[in-house]
Every structure is written in C-alpha cells, then in structure tokens.
Design an enzyme around this catalytic site. Structure first.
Site, short mmCIF file in Angstrom:
data_model
loop_
_atom_site.label_atom_id
_atom_site.label_comp_id
_atom_site.label_asym_id
_atom_site.label_seq_id
_atom_site.Cartn_x
_atom_site.Cartn_y
_atom_site.Cartn_z
N THR A 211 4.37 78.63 26.78
CA THR A 211 5.29 79.66 28.01
C THR A 211 5.95 80.54 27.62
OG1 THR A 211 7.34 79.16 28.58
CG2 THR A 211 7.65 78.41 27.48
N ASP A 212 6.16 82.11 28.38
CA ASP A 212 5.91 82.73 28.16
C ASP A 212 7.73 83.21 27.82
OD1 ASP A 212 7.84 82.44 30.20
OD2 ASP A 212 6.75 83.84 31.80
N GLU A 213 8.48 82.53 27.85
CA GLU A 213 10.16 81.90 27.46
C GLU A 213 10.27 82.10 26.31
OE1 GLU A 213 12.31 78.86 29.37
OE2 GLU A 213 11.63 79.61 31.00
N TYR B 90 15.35 74.92 24.22
CA TYR B 90 13.54 74.94 24.87
C TYR B 90 12.28 75.66 24.82
CZ TYR B 90 9.73 74.89 28.50
OH TYR B 90 8.54 75.58 28.48
N LYS C 222 8.72 75.23 21.89
CA LYS C 222 7.79 76.27 22.92
C LYS C 222 7.05 77.23 21.78
CE LYS C 222 5.53 74.61 25.14
NZ LYS C 222 4.12 73.24 25.82
P1 NAD Z 1 6.30 68.42 32.98
O1 NAD Z 1 8.04 67.94 32.93
O2 NAD Z 1 6.20 68.52 34.29
O3 NAD Z 1 5.34 67.54 32.94
C1 NAD Z 1 5.29 67.17 31.12
C2 NAD Z 1 4.74 65.48 31.36
O4 NAD Z 1 4.37 65.13 29.23
C3 NAD Z 1 5.38 64.59 31.65
O5 NAD Z 1 4.63 63.15 32.41
C4 NAD Z 1 6.24 63.57 30.75
O6 NAD Z 1 6.04 62.30 30.77
C5 NAD Z 1 4.83 63.72 29.32
N1 NAD Z 1 5.69 63.91 28.58
C6 NAD Z 1 6.51 64.68 27.46
N2 NAD Z 1 7.09 64.09 26.45
C7 NAD Z 1 6.04 63.04 26.19
C8 NAD Z 1 6.09 62.33 25.01
N3 NAD Z 1 6.48 62.53 23.72
N4 NAD Z 1 4.50 62.13 24.48
C9 NAD Z 1 3.58 62.12 25.53
N5 NAD Z 1 4.14 62.38 26.98
C10 NAD Z 1 5.22 63.61 27.44
O7 NAD Z 1 6.30 69.32 33.02
P2 NAD Z 1 5.52 70.71 33.38
O8 NAD Z 1 5.85 71.65 34.21
O9 NAD Z 1 4.30 70.25 33.93
O10 NAD Z 1 4.56 71.60 31.91
C11 NAD Z 1 3.75 71.41 31.62
C12 NAD Z 1 3.61 72.80 30.48
O11 NAD Z 1 3.02 73.21 30.32
C13 NAD Z 1 4.47 72.48 29.55
O12 NAD Z 1 4.50 72.35 28.25
C14 NAD Z 1 5.10 73.31 29.64
O13 NAD Z 1 5.61 73.86 28.30
C15 NAD Z 1 4.31 74.16 29.85
N6 NAD Z 1 4.51 75.62 31.00
C16 NAD Z 1 5.21 75.15 32.05
C17 NAD Z 1 5.82 75.85 33.10
C18 NAD Z 1 6.22 75.77 34.31
O14 NAD Z 1 6.56 76.91 34.86
N7 NAD Z 1 6.38 74.48 35.16
C19 NAD Z 1 4.86 77.28 33.01
C20 NAD Z 1 4.54 77.82 31.37
C21 NAD Z 1 3.99 76.90 30.39
O1 DAU Z 2 8.81 81.09 32.45
C1 DAU Z 2 7.67 79.80 32.25
C2 DAU Z 2 9.26 78.73 31.78
O2 DAU Z 2 9.57 78.29 33.86
C3 DAU Z 2 8.52 76.82 31.58
O3 DAU Z 2 8.26 76.93 30.48
C4 DAU Z 2 9.13 76.16 32.16
O4 DAU Z 2 8.66 74.76 31.97
C5 DAU Z 2 10.02 76.26 33.24
O5 DAU Z 2 10.64 74.59 33.72
C6 DAU Z 2 10.50 77.52 34.12
O6 DAU Z 2 11.53 77.86 33.47
P1 DAU Z 2 13.08 78.42 34.41
O7 DAU Z 2 14.05 78.10 33.27
O8 DAU Z 2 12.65 80.08 34.55
O9 DAU Z 2 12.98 77.77 35.62
P2 DAU Z 2 14.02 77.03 36.57
O10 DAU Z 2 13.45 76.28 37.88
O11 DAU Z 2 14.15 76.00 35.67
O12 DAU Z 2 14.88 78.07 36.98
C7 DAU Z 2 14.31 79.40 37.64
C8 DAU Z 2 15.29 79.56 37.54
O13 DAU Z 2 16.26 80.06 38.76
C9 DAU Z 2 15.66 80.60 36.02
O14 DAU Z 2 16.69 82.14 36.62
C10 DAU Z 2 17.24 79.83 36.76
C11 DAU Z 2 17.64 79.40 38.18
N1 DAU Z 2 18.23 78.40 39.04
C12 DAU Z 2 17.59 77.15 38.87
C13 DAU Z 2 18.31 76.18 39.25
C14 DAU Z 2 17.16 74.78 38.70
C15 DAU Z 2 19.74 78.60 39.92
O15 DAU Z 2 19.55 79.51 39.84
N2 DAU Z 2 20.12 77.67 40.57
C16 DAU Z 2 18.74 76.47 40.22
O16 DAU Z 2 19.57 74.94 41.12
#
Ligand code: NAD
Ligand code: DAU
Length: 348
Positions: A131-133, A157, A161
């Site tokens: 992730t970019d975080e 988190y 990562k």
């Molecule tokens: P998600 O939370 O929707 O899904 C995570 C999946 O991993 C689930 O199916 C869960 O059951 C499985 N999981 C969790 N812990 C596990 C374990 N110990 N063993 C096996 N399976 C396990 O997550 P997502 O949003 O699809 O993100 C997927 C990946 O991409 C993550 O590594 C996250 O850090 C990365 N990522 C997410 C975003 C985003 O915006 N969502 C952006 C950049 C990177």
């Molecule tokens: O940047 C990549 C990341 O983006 C991934 O690595 C993470 O897995 C993914 O969850 C996401 O992280 P964020 O924290 O940016 O996403 P989230 O949807 O939780 O929140 C997006 C923004 O919105 C953040 O600034 C917090 C804000 N927010 C979130 C929620 C859930 C609100 O203002 N209200 C809310 O109820």
C-alpha cells in the site's frame, strides 16, 4: 501459470481472481482464512471453473502454507492476504502483526523452500501487494509518493505493511527469491467490505442515515478503480523485473468531503427520489493519527510496463454506486451478520 493467491475472498483478491479465471488461462489456488472481510460470494461468478481452487488456510500456520505449496506446485504467488482496515488496527493491532507480518514471513519461507526444492528459483515469482500508506502522510504541497520515497508508516496497519515489505525485500536480497512489490493507492469498486469510506457512504446515504466524515473532511486520497488495480497486478506479475517495486495510483486525488458529496449526488440521481443526501453529512471526531494526504506518481509502471488506469474517477464512482444499489444480495448479509456500520477506531 499456476498461481497461488492469498486473500482471494477479499475485495482486491476477488477482483484479481475474477479476472484470472474469466480473461486468462491461468489456474488459481486461493488461500484464505475467511475473516470477517472474506466471503465466497465475491468469487461465485467464477468458482465453478475447474481452474479455480480454494483452501481455507490461515497464512500464519506455516505447515499448512507449506502443504499448499507442495500440493499445488505454483509457478507464482500473488500475496494479498492481510488485515486491511486502519480503524480496526487502532482497535486491535495484534491481528495486524500476526497476519501482515508473521503471515508474510511464513509465505516467504514456504515459497523459498518450495522454489529451491522444485529447482525453479529463476522463473518463480513472488508478488507482494502493498500500500501507499507505508510512505506516511504528504502535505498538500509535497510531490506525490514514488518508488524512492522513504518509508514512514504512522498507523498500526501501515507499520505492519511496511514491516512485511521489508521482509520481502530481505528475502530477495539475502536468499535470491524473485520478489516484486507493488504499493498502491486507495481502491474502490464492487465487492468492497462496507467498513471502507466509499461503500459505507453509499449504503448509509441510500438508507438516509447520517454520513460520518472524520475531522473536517479535508484529508486527500488518490482513488483507483479496483479492476484497474487487478490489471496492473497481472502486468507486474507477467512483465515486472524481480527485485523491483512499482507504485500504482489512479491520478485521482480528492478530499474526503468531495468524494462524499459526489456520492450523495449520485445516489440521489440513481434512486431518483430527490433525497438531498448532502444534508446527511456530519463532521465527527477525527481518526487518531489520520494521514492528511496520499498521492502516487505512477510514471514508472506506465513507462516501463505500459500500464495506466482506464477508468476516470467519475466513471468508476458511478459504476460503484449503481453496483451497490443493485446488489443488496451481496452486502445485506455482511451488514446483518458481521458489521452494522458503527464507528470504529476511536481511542479514549
Ligand atoms: P480485504 O480486507 O478486503 O481482504 C483481505 C482478505 O485476506 C480477506 O479475504 C481475509 O479473509 C484474508 N485474510 C486476512 N488475514 C488472513 C490470514 N491470516 N490468512 C489468510 N487469509 C487472510 O483487503 P483488500 O482491500 O482486498 O486488500 C488486499 C491487499 O491489498 C492487502 O494486502 C492490502 O494491504 C492491499 N492494499 C489494499 C488497498 C485498498 O485500497 N483496499 C490499497 C493498496 C493495497
Ligand atoms: O491507501 C491505500 C489504503 O487505502 C489501503 O492500504 C487500505 O487497506 C485501505 O483501507 C485504504 O485506507 P484508508 O484509511 O485511506 O481508507 P478508508 O476507506 O478507511 O478511509 C478513507 C478516508 O476516509 C480516510 O481519510 C478516512 C475517511 N473516513 C473513513 C470512514 C470509514 C471518513 O471520513 N469516514 C468514515 O466513516
């Protein structure tokens, strides 16, 4: 290829699997623990394929991971399994340390032993999805993150990562495992668990509930449609250079308030009820340690691998809003059984 993919019942992993099965000839083994975030319904459109296999495995369980490698004999790994929600990492960081750090360590160890034993180290690939975080928070004036930005994670988190990225790089440098790392910005689209900003706001606004915007709503994220991310990951797996990192982004920076306002208007229009949903916006206590801004300079993956996003934010957001409004069968059980939309991640 035979691809061992972790976390394929989650948001991004399921998008990758749907694409692998419907648009390629690759065979997939999905290893997933089925946490609150994982659901088989996200891959049900392709799960009848004889190229899709599932095994319920916690990646922290080293022997189970080793068995999966031995029986499936993959050519490549796509490692997505992780705890992914920042707010939950504030409430309970332990799971993040286990799944994201220890789980990645177990995956690396099993991959290394397997590739050595199978004598395929040169052509094997281990793609770690990050992730970019991990880069921390940008000020409004700073240039966007790129592959050379120093790590500076600020939440449990992102720290977990970052630790996993460091392990992956170490297994490449020390043991010669052919790893690739991607660092992507915020994804949105169908099948995202309704704890994240965009699906939460669509479902709350459709139900005429208050829309909780953290702080002043001026935090900025760079949004990428999930199918575009899936395409980038396949491109990196097939054409990326081992040992390299690729930053992936959507060129779509928006404040949270802009995103929520746009969603309110979309839901008003799509439901056709003149709901005046912007009036539901409510500014609530900020997320502790809330990163102000993320943004990605994705020119390396564009120049070297020819990838760029194909959806504009307006297109992707409209598609996402209509998908949630039309697919209650998918999200209703999650809201009833797993998460009812309550506020997470507030420290006392
Ligand atoms: P998600 O939370 O929707 O899904 C995570 C999946 O991993 C689930 O199916 C869960 O059951 C499985 N999981 C969790 N812990 C596990 C374990 N110990 N063993 C096996 N399976 C396990 O997550 P997502 O949003 O699809 O993100 C997927 C990946 O991409 C993550 O590594 C996250 O850090 C990365 N990522 C997410 C975003 C985003 O915006 N969502 C952006 C950049 C990177
Ligand atoms: O940047 C990549 C990341 O983006 C991934 O690595 C993470 O897995 C993914 O969850 C996401 O992280 P964020 O924290 O940016 O996403 P989230 O949807 O939780 O929140 C997006 C923004 O919105 C953040 O600034 C917090 C804000 N927010 C979130 C929620 C859930 C609100 O203002 N209200 C809310 O109820």
């Amino acid at each position: 290829m035979r691809i061992l993919l972790t976390g394929g019942l989650g948001f991004i992993g399921s998008a990758v699997i749907r694409r692998l099965i419907s648009e390629t000839e690759h065979e997939v083994l999905n290893l997933d623990k089925v946490t609150y975030a994982g659901t088989h319904t996200s891959v049900q459109s392709v799960s009848d394929s004889n190229r899709y296999h599932f095994s319920k495995v916690d990646i922290v369980d080293g022997p189970a991971v080793t068995d999966a490698f031995a029986s499936f004999r993959p050519d490549a790994v796509m490692h997505l399994a992780a705890e992914s929600h920042v707010d939950r990492s504030i409430d309970g960081p332990g799971e993040f340390v286990q799944s994201n750090i220890v789980g990645t360590y177990e995956m690396l160890q099993a991959a290394r032993s397997y590739a050595l034993e199978a004598d395929i180290m040169d052509r094997f690939r281990f793609l770690h999805i990050s992730t970019d975080e991990v880069f921390g928070a940008l000020s409004p004036e700073s240039p966007p993150f790129d592959e050379s930005t120093p790590y500076d994670p600020r939440s449990p988190y992102s720290a977990s990562k970052a630790a996993s990225d460091h392990l992956v790089r170490a297994w490449h440098e020390t043991f010669g495992l052919p790893t690739l790392i991607t660092n992507c910005s915020n994804n949105y689209g169908p099948f995202q668990f309704p704890e994240k900003l965009i699906p939460l706001m669509i479902l709350k606004s459709a139900a005429h509930q208050e829309l909780p915007v953290y702080g002043k709503g001026d935090n900025i994220r760079d949004w990428l449609f999930v199918d575009d991310h899936a395409g980038a990951l396949l491109r990196v797996l097939e054409e990326g250079k081992p040992g390299e990192t690729y930053a992936i982004g959507g060129n779509s920076e928006r404040t949270n308030l802009e995103v929520v306002q746009q969603l309110c208007d979309l839901v008003d229009t799509q439901l056709g009820d003149n709901g005046a949903r912007q009036e539901l916006i409510s500014f609530v206590a900020d997320r502790p340690g809330h990163d102000l801004r993320y943004a990605i300079n994705a020119s390396k993956i564009k120049d070297e691998l020819g990838w760029e996003p194909s959806h504009s934010f307006a297109e992707g957001l409209a598609k996402t809003a209509s998908w949630y409004l039309e697919n209650e069968w998918w999200w209703r059980p999650l809201l009833t059984e797993r998460y009812e939309g309550e506020r997470l991640g507030v420290t006392t």
